[in-house]
Design a protein around this motif. Structure first.
Motif, PDB file in Angstrom:
ATOM      1  N   LEU A  65     -12.688  28.708  -9.280  1.00  0.00           N
ATOM      2  CA  LEU A  65     -11.904  29.890  -8.943  1.00  0.00           C
ATOM      3  C   LEU A  65     -11.671  30.058  -7.689  1.00  0.00           C
ATOM      4  CD1 LEU A  65     -10.818  32.515 -10.588  1.00  0.00           C
ATOM      5  CD2 LEU A  65     -12.874  33.645  -9.813  1.00  0.00           C
ATOM      6  N   MET A  66     -12.532  29.726  -6.688  1.00  0.00           N
ATOM      7  CA  MET A  66     -12.416  29.645  -5.362  1.00  0.00           C
ATOM      8  C   MET A  66     -11.376  28.740  -4.807  1.00  0.00           C
ATOM      9  SD  MET A  66     -14.723  32.066  -4.563  1.00  0.00           S
ATOM     10  CE  MET A  66     -14.322  31.921  -2.624  1.00  0.00           C
ATOM     11  N   ASN A  67     -11.252  27.654  -5.597  1.00  0.00           N
ATOM     12  CA  ASN A  67     -10.061  26.720  -5.133  1.00  0.00           C
ATOM     13  C   ASN A  67      -8.653  27.229  -5.751  1.00  0.00           C
ATOM     14  OD1 ASN A  67     -11.732  24.914  -4.010  1.00  0.00           O
ATOM     15  ND2 ASN A  67     -12.041  23.641  -5.913  1.00  0.00           N
ATOM     16  N   ALA A  68      -8.679  27.887  -6.811  1.00  0.00           N
ATOM     17  CA  ALA A  68      -7.388  28.481  -7.179  1.00  0.00           C
ATOM     18  C   ALA A  68      -6.992  29.661  -6.175  1.00  0.00           C
ATOM     19  CB  ALA A  68      -7.732  29.003  -8.714  1.00  0.00           C
ATOM     20  N   VAL A  69      -8.045  30.062  -5.577  1.00  0.00           N
ATOM     21  CA  VAL A  69      -7.551  31.424  -4.681  1.00  0.00           C
ATOM     22  C   VAL A  69      -7.235  30.789  -3.557  1.00  0.00           C
ATOM     23  CG1 VAL A  69      -8.554  33.083  -2.940  1.00  0.00           C
ATOM     24  CG2 VAL A  69      -9.378  33.140  -5.716  1.00  0.00           C
ATOM     25  N   LYS A  70      -7.650  29.747  -2.733  1.00  0.00           N
ATOM     26  CA  LYS A  70      -6.963  28.900  -1.877  1.00  0.00           C
ATOM     27  C   LYS A  70      -5.655  28.292  -1.883  1.00  0.00           C
ATOM     28  CE  LYS A  70     -11.635  26.989  -0.679  1.00  0.00           C
ATOM     29  NZ  LYS A  70     -12.449  25.888  -0.564  1.00  0.00           N
ATOM     30  N   GLU A  71      -5.441  27.886  -3.204  1.00  0.00           N
ATOM     31  CA  GLU A  71      -4.268  27.268  -3.599  1.00  0.00           C
ATOM     32  C   GLU A  71      -3.031  28.262  -3.562  1.00  0.00           C
ATOM     33  OE1 GLU A  71      -3.890  24.390  -2.564  1.00  0.00           O
ATOM     34  OE2 GLU A  71      -6.077  24.506  -2.536  1.00  0.00           O
ATOM     35  N   LEU A  72      -3.418  29.474  -4.001  1.00  0.00           N
ATOM     36  CA  LEU A  72      -2.493  30.558  -3.969  1.00  0.00           C
ATOM     37  C   LEU A  72      -2.260  30.981  -2.401  1.00  0.00           C
ATOM     38  CD1 LEU A  72      -1.147  33.058  -5.115  1.00  0.00           C
ATOM     39  CD2 LEU A  72      -3.182  34.398  -5.370  1.00  0.00           C
ATOM     40  N   GLY A  73      -3.336  31.179  -1.912  1.00  0.00           N
ATOM     41  CA  GLY A  73      -3.111  31.669  -0.474  1.00  0.00           C
ATOM     42  C   GLY A  73      -1.940  30.811   0.494  1.00  0.00           C
ATOM     43  N   ARG A  74      -2.242  29.610   0.177  1.00  0.00           N
ATOM     44  CA  ARG A  74      -1.508  28.597   0.911  1.00  0.00           C
ATOM     45  C   ARG A  74       0.125  28.656   0.700  1.00  0.00           C
ATOM     46  NH1 ARG A  74      -5.548  25.005   2.499  1.00  0.00           N
ATOM     47  NH2 ARG A  74      -6.562  24.838   0.342  1.00  0.00           N
ATOM     48  N   PHE A  75       0.566  29.385  -0.484  1.00  0.00           N
ATOM     49  CA  PHE A  75       1.977  29.595  -0.769  1.00  0.00           C
ATOM     50  C   PHE A  75       2.361  30.523   0.201  1.00  0.00           C
ATOM     51  CE2 PHE A  75       1.077  26.945  -4.552  1.00  0.00           C
ATOM     52  CZ  PHE A  75       2.291  26.452  -4.478  1.00  0.00           C
ATOM     53  N   LEU A  76       1.477  31.444   0.572  1.00  0.00           N
ATOM     54  CA  LEU A  76       1.994  32.420   1.674  1.00  0.00           C
ATOM     55  C   LEU A  76       2.505  31.974   2.968  1.00  0.00           C
ATOM     56  CD1 LEU A  76       1.961  35.614   1.782  1.00  0.00           C
ATOM     57  CD2 LEU A  76      -0.031  35.135   2.987  1.00  0.00           C
ATOM     58  N   GLN A  77       2.704  30.604   3.324  1.00  0.00           N
ATOM     59  CA  GLN A  77       3.178  30.171   4.361  1.00  0.00           C
ATOM     60  C   GLN A  77       4.820  30.013   4.171  1.00  0.00           C
ATOM     61  OE1 GLN A  77       2.748  25.584   4.796  1.00  0.00           O
ATOM     62  NE2 GLN A  77       1.298  26.163   3.294  1.00  0.00           N
ATOM     63  N   TYR A  78       5.350  30.342   3.030  1.00  0.00           N
ATOM     64  CA  TYR A  78       7.009  30.125   2.634  1.00  0.00           C
ATOM     65  C   TYR A  78       7.536  31.281   2.869  1.00  0.00           C
ATOM     66  CZ  TYR A  78       5.035  25.381   1.231  1.00  0.00           C
ATOM     67  OH  TYR A  78       4.527  23.950   1.277  1.00  0.00           O
ATOM     68  N   LYS A  79       8.592  31.595   3.559  1.00  0.00           N
ATOM     69  CA  LYS A  79       9.225  32.774   3.887  1.00  0.00           C
ATOM     70  C   LYS A  79       9.961  33.091   2.505  1.00  0.00           C
ATOM     71  CE  LYS A  79       9.632  32.239   8.881  1.00  0.00           C
ATOM     72  NZ  LYS A  79      10.577  32.264   9.963  1.00  0.00           N
ATOM     73  N   THR A  80      10.587  32.206   1.951  1.00  0.00           N
ATOM     74  CA  THR A  80      11.492  32.581   0.958  1.00  0.00           C
ATOM     75  C   THR A  80      10.698  33.192  -0.302  1.00  0.00           C
ATOM     76  OG1 THR A  80      11.380  30.191   0.060  1.00  0.00           O
ATOM     77  CG2 THR A  80      13.181  30.886   1.463  1.00  0.00           C
ATOM     78  N   ILE A  81       9.361  32.777  -0.391  1.00  0.00           N
ATOM     79  CA  ILE A  81       8.638  33.351  -1.564  1.00  0.00           C
ATOM     80  C   ILE A  81       7.370  34.420  -1.104  1.00  0.00           C
ATOM     81  CG2 ILE A  81       9.243  31.769  -3.098  1.00  0.00           C
ATOM     82  CD1 ILE A  81       6.508  30.344  -2.617  1.00  0.00           C
ATOM     83  N   LYS A  82       7.615  34.734   0.091  1.00  0.00           N
ATOM     84  CA  LYS A  82       6.439  35.449   0.837  1.00  0.00           C
ATOM     85  C   LYS A  82       6.288  36.824   0.223  1.00  0.00           C
ATOM     86  CE  LYS A  82       5.976  34.921   5.411  1.00  0.00           C
ATOM     87  NZ  LYS A  82       4.665  34.376   5.395  1.00  0.00           N
ATOM     88  N   ASP A  83       7.262  37.485   0.017  1.00  0.00           N
ATOM     89  CA  ASP A  83       6.926  38.888  -0.650  1.00  0.00           C
ATOM     90  C   ASP A  83       6.371  38.610  -1.997  1.00  0.00           C
ATOM     91  OD1 ASP A  83       8.468  40.029   1.390  1.00  0.00           O
ATOM     92  OD2 ASP A  83      10.324  40.128   0.435  1.00  0.00           O
TER      93      ASP A  83
END
Length: 616
Positions: free
Chosen positions: A290-308
């Protein structure tokens, strides 16, 4: 610093771990290099990290179920006989080979890449894997596993070639992508039980070793959904699920992956839904998934086009998982993703100043001991604090007596206190060590950061964790070893760590092992019974050397010097304290070589004593 598994290592375990590390396509190395079991910083301070920590590994938690393999005796792997085969003959040889022989291929020499792992052979195997996976069933999963393992081994070997051009082109990469999607889709049907789980895991490893993250990113959403169901029913798919998280992790360095994933919020959405659905995993052995899933979700925050959209998912989870002691790890990773990728908007997430807030919650217990040490612990009891302080006091007395330091620090050293940060377990050591202290020592059993000893504001620090495998009542892994590093830096080694440590690994790790373990070091004794090393070679070890050379033989070299050449030890220590490292280098290049024969003779005596003691 010490290897994470030192306290429960045995020769067989070392072999298995080394094999897993090599064949796993370098799980924790984002760029694809090998995974090291030990780690040490040569810089004065850890560099500021700019991304979330990598996924936690599965290899140390799960034991592979090989009950579906019939062989009991060791197979006869005559791999050299394959060099003249090609086409269908070659594929049939891989198809019918014992699975353990296919695994051995990853250790083949350079010439094997030009013959057994030629691009033509790799292409033939990839085509067969595609066609055979179309009717995947109980009676061919074994063979498909062989084909997938072979392809994975070829890419691992190619990647590990030193400074040589790639052997495999885009055409083969596309063939492998088609094959791996076919194989994975069928393996995730679950019809072959444990065999399906193993095949799915290998398929995902092949995705990473062949750099095909972009080719499979769209399939990853359905894979995540299927694995969510399969892991809920059986733990045998846990490793496969973790390999899927590694595809996401490494995918952010793959242009094709980024081109797709950075513009489509279905990927963070899938991870968000998975996290909410598997909320119960926060308790028990699957928390790391579960912790690894949380990290991989968090990494997508770096992309401006899907940041919202990604930010919405993260805000929802931050509100769901309070910064309490039970869910602090999840909250910390979510807040850390905001700090790395959207810090200007931290107030929108209620995640500003997250490091200080997390430390306040996590490290509520402190104890000062031996006059100079402050222990900050996540979950130590009063009895464990007592035990740790007693151990440190004993070790400090032993250090000063053996080094004749008179408890006088080296000139200009301002590290008059040591902070020891003790995490509750290895996972927290990795994740919160990274987030709070910028420590990327993800495979270590502990780490010491000396910092700049000339700076009055500097804080020397040890990061360590508790483990049930430690027999001492404090249960802190490598407590004595890391403490000796601090004592050695304060009372023996003058100056900045970078000025001396690379040419001094044998002493740095050897003296830490020797003073921590004295005459009782079973792993070093095993090395003495089964290996041999020249004294002059040990002295030229570095942190790229193997674990045994660094720790076991560093121990023997230091012990030899203390027992057989105490005058030389006194001379070396005087040079170290004065920062006369050029004199030390001259000694190492000139006089040390003359000790090879004497060291070999001494080790022969040691070996005989060990054989008598063990009844060999």
């Amino acid at each position: 610093m010490t290897p994470a598994n030192r306290w429960f290592r045995a020769p067989f375990v070392v072999g298995v771990v080394f094999f897993i590390l090599t064949v796993s396509a370098m799980t924790w190395s984002k760029g694809g290099g090998e995974l090291f079991k030990y780690f040490r910083h040569n810089s004065e301070q850890p560099e500021k990290l700019s991304e979330l920590p990598p996924p936690l590994p599965a290899y140390c938690r799960t034991k592979e179920d090989e009950s579906y393999y019939e062989e009991e005796s060791e197979p006869d792997c005559y791999l050299d006989g394959m060099t003249g085969l090609s086409g269908d003959e070659f594929v049939l040889a891989i198809w019918g080979m014992d699975h353990r022989c296919v695994r051995e291929m990853v250790f083949m020499e350079e010439q094997a890449l030009l013959n057994i792992f030629s691009e033509a052979n790799m292409s033939a195997v990839a085509q067969t894997a595609t066609s055979e996976s179309s009717y995947f069933q109980d009676d061919n999963f074994y063979e498909l596993t062989n084909l997938t393992q072979y392809l994975h081994a070829g890419y691992v070997l190619e990647r590990n070639r030193p400074r040589k051009k790639k052997l495999y082109g885009k055409a083969l990469q596309k063939q492998v992508a088609i094959a791996v999607v076919q194989v994975a889709n069928n393996a995730l049907q679950g019809s072959a039980g444990t065999g399906s789980a193993r095949l799915a895991e290998l398929s995902f490893k092949l995705v990473n070793s062949s750099d095909n993250q972009g080719a499979v990113v769209n399939d990853s959403v359905s894979w995540l959904e299927k694995l969510g169901s399969l892991t809920g029913a059986s733990g045998r798919y846990d490793s496969a699920l973790n390999e899927l998280f590694n595809i996401y992790y490494k995918g952010h360095d793959n242009d094709a992956f980024v081109d797709i994933a950075s513009h489509d919020s279905q990927f963070p959405n899938a991870l968000y839904r998975f996290i909410v659905d598997k909320d119960s995993w926060l308790v028990g052995g699957r928390e790391y998934l579960l912790m690894n899933a949380v990290k991989e979700l968090g990494r997508f925050l770096q992309y401006k086009t899907i940041k919202d959209d990604t930010g919405h998912f993260i805000r929802s989870l931050i509100n769901r998982y309070d910064l309490s002691r039970d869910t602090a790890n999840v909250w910390s990773i979510l807040a850390g993703s905001v700090d790395y990728y959207d810090k200007a908007n931290c107030r929108l997430y209620n995640a500003c100043d997250f490091r200080k807030r997390v430390e306040t919650v996590i490290f509520r217990r402190e104890r000062a001991c031996v006059g100079t040490v402050i222990i900050r612990a996540q979950s130590m009891t009063e009895d464990q604090f007592d035990s740790a302080c007693e151990a440190l006091s004993r070790r400090e007395d032993i250090f000063h007596e053996m080094l004749s330091s008179e408890r006088e620090p080296v000139a200009d050293d301002q590290n008059d206190t040591l902070e020891m940060v003790i995490f509750k377990d290895s996972d927290t050591f990795v994740d919160l060590g990274w987030l709070l202290f910028d420590s990327d020592a993800v495979t270590a059993g502990g780490v010491f950061y000396e910092g700049d000893p000339f700076d009055e504001a500097n804080q020397a620090r040890v990061l360590a964790y508790q483990s049930e495998d430690v027999s001492d009542s404090h249960q802190v892994l490598n407590l004595d070893h890391e403490f000796v590093h601090y004592l050695d830096g304060r009372y023996t080694m003058y100056g900045l760590e970078s000025e001396y440590v690379e040419g001094n690994v044998w002493w740095a790790e050897g003296v830490a092992e020797y003073i921590a373990l004295l005459e009782h070091y079973p792993d070093a004794e095993e090395a003495a019974l089964t290996e041999m090393a020249r004294f002059s070679d040990i002295l030229h070890s570095n942190y790229s050397s193997d674990e045994s050379r660094i720790y076991h033989w560093g121990y023997w070299a230091v012990r030899y010097m203390f027992e057989q050449h105490p005058d030389d030890v006194e001379r070396l220590v005087q040079w170290f304290r004065l920062g006369r490292y050029e004199d030390y280098q001259d000694w190492m290049e000139d006089e040390a070589k003359s000790l090879d024969a004497d060291f070999a003779k001494w080790m022969t005596t040691i070996k005989k004593e060990l054989q008598v003691a063990s009844g060999v």
